[in-house]
Design an enzyme around this catalytic site. Structure first.
Site, PDB file in Angstrom:
ATOM      1  N   ARG A   1       0.820  -1.214   0.000  1.00 36.70           N
ATOM      2  CA  ARG A   1       0.000   0.000   0.000  1.00 36.70           C
ATOM      3  C   ARG A   1       0.854   1.264   0.000  1.00 36.70           C
ATOM      4  O   ARG A   1       0.438   2.309  -0.491  1.00 36.70           O
ATOM      5  CB  ARG A   1      -0.952  -0.013   1.192  1.00 36.70           C
ATOM      6  CG  ARG A   1      -2.109  -0.988   1.027  1.00 36.70           C
ATOM      7  CD  ARG A   1      -2.943  -1.147   2.295  1.00 36.70           C
ATOM      8  NE  ARG A   1      -3.191   0.078   3.012  1.00 36.70           N
ATOM      9  CZ  ARG A   1      -4.388   0.624   3.214  1.00 36.70           C
ATOM     10  NH1 ARG A   1      -5.460   0.024   2.744  1.00 36.70           N
ATOM     11  NH2 ARG A   1      -4.521   1.724   3.910  1.00 36.70           N
TER      12      ARG A   1
ATOM     13  N   ARG B   1       0.998  12.980  -9.259  1.00 38.51           N
ATOM     14  CA  ARG B   1       0.695  14.383  -8.974  1.00 38.51           C
ATOM     15  C   ARG B   1       1.888  15.268  -9.314  1.00 38.51           C
ATOM     16  O   ARG B   1       1.733  16.335  -9.911  1.00 38.51           O
ATOM     17  CB  ARG B   1       0.300  14.561  -7.503  1.00 38.51           C
ATOM     18  CG  ARG B   1      -0.094  15.973  -7.136  1.00 38.51           C
ATOM     19  CD  ARG B   1      -1.285  16.520  -7.925  1.00 38.51           C
ATOM     20  NE  ARG B   1      -2.490  15.814  -7.573  1.00 38.51           N
ATOM     21  CZ  ARG B   1      -3.354  15.301  -8.455  1.00 38.51           C
ATOM     22  NH1 ARG B   1      -3.169  15.439  -9.740  1.00 38.51           N
ATOM     23  NH2 ARG B   1      -4.426  14.665  -8.048  1.00 38.51           N
TER      24      ARG B   1
ATOM     25  N   HIS C   1       2.141  15.898 -12.889  1.00 37.30           N
ATOM     26  CA  HIS C   1       1.212  16.950 -13.316  1.00 37.30           C
ATOM     27  C   HIS C   1       1.833  18.327 -13.173  1.00 37.30           C
ATOM     28  O   HIS C   1       1.413  19.278 -13.840  1.00 37.30           O
ATOM     29  CB  HIS C   1      -0.089  16.906 -12.505  1.00 37.30           C
ATOM     30  CG  HIS C   1      -0.952  15.740 -12.816  1.00 37.30           C
ATOM     31  ND1 HIS C   1      -1.806  15.204 -11.889  1.00 37.30           N
ATOM     32  CD2 HIS C   1      -1.103  14.994 -13.940  1.00 37.30           C
ATOM     33  CE1 HIS C   1      -2.453  14.184 -12.429  1.00 37.30           C
ATOM     34  NE2 HIS C   1      -2.028  14.037 -13.676  1.00 37.30           N
TER      35      HIS C   1
ATOM     36  N   SER D   1       8.953   1.204   8.293  1.00 40.20           N
ATOM     37  CA  SER D   1       9.947   0.578   9.158  1.00 40.20           C
ATOM     38  C   SER D   1      11.371   0.887   8.729  1.00 40.20           C
ATOM     39  O   SER D   1      12.294   0.876   9.548  1.00 40.20           O
ATOM     40  CB  SER D   1       9.762  -0.942   9.165  1.00 40.20           C
ATOM     41  OG  SER D   1      10.100  -1.486   7.894  1.00 40.20           O
TER      42      SER D   1
ATOM     43  N   SER E   1      -2.193   1.564   8.081  1.00 39.35           N
ATOM     44  CA  SER E   1      -3.080   2.457   7.326  1.00 39.35           C
ATOM     45  C   SER E   1      -2.750   3.930   7.547  1.00 39.35           C
ATOM     46  O   SER E   1      -2.720   4.711   6.592  1.00 39.35           O
ATOM     47  CB  SER E   1      -4.544   2.220   7.709  1.00 39.35           C
ATOM     48  OG  SER E   1      -4.962   0.950   7.289  1.00 39.35           O
TER      49      SER E   1
ATOM     50  N   GLU F   1       0.269   5.065   5.455  1.00 41.30           N
ATOM     51  CA  GLU F   1      -0.017   5.162   4.028  1.00 41.30           C
ATOM     52  C   GLU F   1      -0.885   6.376   3.710  1.00 41.30           C
ATOM     53  O   GLU F   1      -0.649   7.077   2.717  1.00 41.30           O
ATOM     54  CB  GLU F   1      -0.695   3.880   3.549  1.00 41.30           C
ATOM     55  CG  GLU F   1       0.205   2.666   3.669  1.00 41.30           C
ATOM     56  CD  GLU F   1      -0.451   1.475   4.341  1.00 41.30           C
ATOM     57  OE1 GLU F   1      -1.687   1.438   4.482  1.00 41.30           O
ATOM     58  OE2 GLU F   1       0.301   0.559   4.738  1.00 41.30           O
TER      59      GLU F   1
ATOM     60  N   ASP G   1       0.648  15.238  -1.419  1.00 39.84           N
ATOM     61  CA  ASP G   1      -0.262  16.278  -1.921  1.00 39.84           C
ATOM     62  C   ASP G   1       0.085  17.643  -1.328  1.00 39.84           C
ATOM     63  O   ASP G   1      -0.035  18.668  -2.006  1.00 39.84           O
ATOM     64  CB  ASP G   1      -1.716  15.913  -1.615  1.00 39.84           C
ATOM     65  CG  ASP G   1      -2.276  14.873  -2.576  1.00 39.84           C
ATOM     66  OD1 ASP G   1      -1.688  14.673  -3.654  1.00 39.84           O
ATOM     67  OD2 ASP G   1      -3.309  14.262  -2.244  1.00 39.84           O
TER      68      ASP G   1
END
Length: 185
Positions: free
Chosen positions: A46, A57, A60, A88, A149, A152, A160
């Site tokens: 992930r 991005r 772009h 890790s 989670s 990620e 962003d």
């Protein structure tokens, strides 16, 4: 527990984590991205998905980006930057790629949770996303979410944030960015 309660927990964790990333490290990473001829990305699972989103991005914004392993991957050189995503800092594949990139004198940045990982030997810059690890390091942000989670999610949002910093720094006209968007869709 309903959606609203869970969503609020996740957003609170993300905000706490992003608020605890060291700004000078992010600024240095932006500088390294801007001076690199190309920016390569490596991660697994992930984390790789988040890095692919960041690579897209930045593309772009006109940055020449490469995801390690893509079929059109060029040779890395001393003019390039490798960004390693590894919470890790111990994942075998990213470690091997970082070592290889250093052998070609490329700059290596590690975005992770553990500043004292094996990755430290190969990196020029470390940006810590201070999420909960099995090491229970000082300053970790705890998470109710499964596995990694929170790392990620914050990795993608860090990317962003970097992109928006670059847009604002260069006063890029947002509508002009559509020229870099995929058009075979």
């Amino acid at each position: 527990m309903g959606y609203t309660a869970v969503e609020q927990k996740i957003v609170k964790e993300i905000a706490a984590t992003l608020d605890n990333i060291v700004v000078k490290d992010v600024n240095r990473l932006v500088s390294e991205i801007e001076k690199a001829e190309r920016v390569f990305f490596v991660g697994v699972g992930r984390v790789l998905l988040s890095l692919e989103g960041i690579a897209k991005r930045l593309a772009h914004l006109g940055v020449q980006t490469v995801v390690v392993g893509q079929i059109t991957e060029p040779a890395i050189t001393k003019k390039d930057l490798l960004i390693v995503g590894s919470g890790s800092g111990e994942s075998s594949f990213p470690l091997a790629i970082a070592k290889k990139a250093k052998s070609f004198e490329a700059a290596v940045a590690h975005i992770g949770s553990n500043a004292n990982s094996s990755m430290k030997e190969y990196t020029d810059l470390f940006v810590r996303i201070p999420v909960q690890t099995k090491l229970a390091l000082p300053g970790e942000i705890p998470s109710v979410q499964p596995m990694t989670s929170l790392f990620e999610q914050c990795l993608l949002l860090l990317g962003d944030s970097i992109a928006l910093m670059m847009v604002e720094e260069k006063a890029i006209d947002m509508p002009s960015l559509w020229q870099y968007h995929a058009n075979l869709e």
